[in-house]
Design a protein around this motif. Structure first.
Motif, PDB file in Angstrom:
ATOM      1  N   ASP A   1      33.788  85.503  77.759  1.00  0.00           N
ATOM      2  CA  ASP A   1      33.966  85.029  79.128  1.00  0.00           C
ATOM      3  C   ASP A   1      34.289  83.533  79.066  1.00  0.00           C
ATOM      4  O   ASP A   1      33.415  82.681  79.210  1.00  0.00           O
ATOM      5  N   VAL A   2      35.561  83.249  78.768  1.00  0.00           N
ATOM      6  CA  VAL A   2      36.037  81.876  78.610  1.00  0.00           C
ATOM      7  C   VAL A   2      37.341  81.703  79.380  1.00  0.00           C
ATOM      8  O   VAL A   2      37.967  82.684  79.785  1.00  0.00           O
ATOM      9  N   ASP A   3      37.757  80.452  79.544  1.00  0.00           N
ATOM     10  CA  ASP A   3      39.007  80.168  80.248  1.00  0.00           C
ATOM     11  C   ASP A   3      40.228  80.619  79.451  1.00  0.00           C
ATOM     12  O   ASP A   3      41.222  81.054  80.023  1.00  0.00           O
ATOM     13  N   VAL A   4      40.149  80.480  78.128  1.00  0.00           N
ATOM     14  CA  VAL A   4      41.295  80.783  77.275  1.00  0.00           C
ATOM     15  C   VAL A   4      40.801  81.305  75.930  1.00  0.00           C
ATOM     16  O   VAL A   4      39.791  80.821  75.408  1.00  0.00           O
ATOM     17  N   ILE A   5      41.502  82.296  75.393  1.00  0.00           N
ATOM     18  CA  ILE A   5      41.234  82.723  74.022  1.00  0.00           C
ATOM     19  C   ILE A   5      42.459  82.406  73.170  1.00  0.00           C
ATOM     20  O   ILE A   5      43.578  82.294  73.677  1.00  0.00           O
ATOM     21  N   VAL A   6      42.212  82.263  71.878  1.00  0.00           N
ATOM     22  CA  VAL A   6      43.284  81.941  70.954  1.00  0.00           C
ATOM     23  C   VAL A   6      43.600  83.170  70.114  1.00  0.00           C
ATOM     24  O   VAL A   6      42.705  83.812  69.561  1.00  0.00           O
TER      25      VAL A   6
ATOM     26  N   ILE B   1      36.840  77.742  75.462  1.00  0.00           N
ATOM     27  CA  ILE B   1      37.875  78.326  74.619  1.00  0.00           C
ATOM     28  C   ILE B   1      37.234  79.166  73.519  1.00  0.00           C
ATOM     29  O   ILE B   1      36.194  78.795  72.972  1.00  0.00           O
ATOM     30  N   GLY B   2      37.855  80.304  73.237  1.00  0.00           N
ATOM     31  CA  GLY B   2      37.398  81.179  72.166  1.00  0.00           C
ATOM     32  C   GLY B   2      38.428  81.250  71.059  1.00  0.00           C
ATOM     33  O   GLY B   2      39.598  81.529  71.317  1.00  0.00           O
ATOM     34  N   PHE B   3      37.994  80.970  69.837  1.00  0.00           N
ATOM     35  CA  PHE B   3      38.862  81.006  68.667  1.00  0.00           C
ATOM     36  C   PHE B   3      38.463  82.126  67.716  1.00  0.00           C
ATOM     37  O   PHE B   3      37.266  82.369  67.536  1.00  0.00           O
TER      38      PHE B   3
ATOM     39  N   LEU C   1      46.579  72.220  74.299  1.00  0.00           N
ATOM     40  CA  LEU C   1      47.097  73.127  75.333  1.00  0.00           C
ATOM     41  C   LEU C   1      45.992  73.536  76.307  1.00  0.00           C
ATOM     42  O   LEU C   1      46.229  73.647  77.518  1.00  0.00           O
ATOM     43  N   ALA C   2      44.795  73.767  75.791  1.00  0.00           N
ATOM     44  CA  ALA C   2      43.668  74.113  76.663  1.00  0.00           C
ATOM     45  C   ALA C   2      43.421  72.974  77.648  1.00  0.00           C
ATOM     46  O   ALA C   2      43.281  73.205  78.856  1.00  0.00           O
ATOM     47  N   LYS C   3      43.398  71.747  77.142  1.00  0.00           N
ATOM     48  CA  LYS C   3      43.179  70.597  78.013  1.00  0.00           C
ATOM     49  C   LYS C   3      44.305  70.459  79.033  1.00  0.00           C
ATOM     50  O   LYS C   3      44.034  70.243  80.224  1.00  0.00           O
ATOM     51  N   GLU C   4      45.546  70.595  78.590  1.00  0.00           N
ATOM     52  CA  GLU C   4      46.696  70.475  79.497  1.00  0.00           C
ATOM     53  C   GLU C   4      46.646  71.491  80.627  1.00  0.00           C
ATOM     54  O   GLU C   4      47.175  71.256  81.716  1.00  0.00           O
TER      55      GLU C   4
END
Length: 174
Positions: free
Chosen positions: A16-21, A113-115, A104-107
């Motif tokens: 449950d994150v804003d973005v995954i990689v 973020i999940g890596f 990119l996450a910051k932008e």
């Protein structure tokens, strides 16, 4: 959690994150492992279309697409290096993949973020060294962006990987 970096035993697509990689290939095509799981859960056709529009991503770089059917709003596709012994700039390319993903996450206003552990699967990067590079790159980003709060989660699938990641964090932060 240390310095906003943690390791969890969880399927990255369930975070449950804003973005995954996504540990992507340079053509941004659906692959196996983490990449295949992300494509399937996000919606393979929609994600393939979005990646096709971008077309290509150089090793050490990253691009972003919508998250489609995932909990995450976005997917960052980071292309790590294929390990070929360590004398082909692999360490710098791997660090760049993490740094570009975080930029990119910051932008895109993402604070969580999940890596995966980029390049450590079929690309053959030695796991211990991959952990060290990943943690260093993330810590560098945090230190270089003191005005930006971000929580970084590494999603792994085994207890062994979780233990190795937590040990690497302990070693890094003392």
């Amino acid at each position: 959690m240390k310095r906003n970096i943690e390791v969890k035993k969880i399927d990255i697509t369930d975070l449950d994150v804003d973005v995954i990689v996504n540990a992507a290939n340079s053509r941004l095509h659906e692959g196996g492992g983490v990449c295949g799981a992300i494509f399937r859960k996000a919606g393979a056709n929609e994600l393939a279309d979005a990646c096709s529009e971008i077309g290509h991503c150089e090793t050490g770089n990253a691009v972003i697409t919508p998250g489609f059917n995932l909990k995450a709003k976005y997917i960052i596709h980071a292309v790590g290096p294929i390990w070929s012994g360590g004398d082909s700039n692999e360490a710098e390319l791997l660090s760049n993949a993490y740094r570009r993903s975080l930029a990119l996450a910051k932008e895109n206003g993402c604070h969580t973020i999940g890596f995966p552990l980029i390049s450590s699967g079929i690309y053959g990067y030695p796991k211990r060294q991959a952990w060290q590079k990943a943690i260093q790159a993330c810590d560098d980003f945090i230190n270089d962006n003191p005005d930006y709060s971000i929580r970084i989660t590494f999603a792994v699938m085994s207890d062994g990987s979780k233990d190795m990641g937590e040990n690497a964090l302990d070693e890094f932060y003392g």
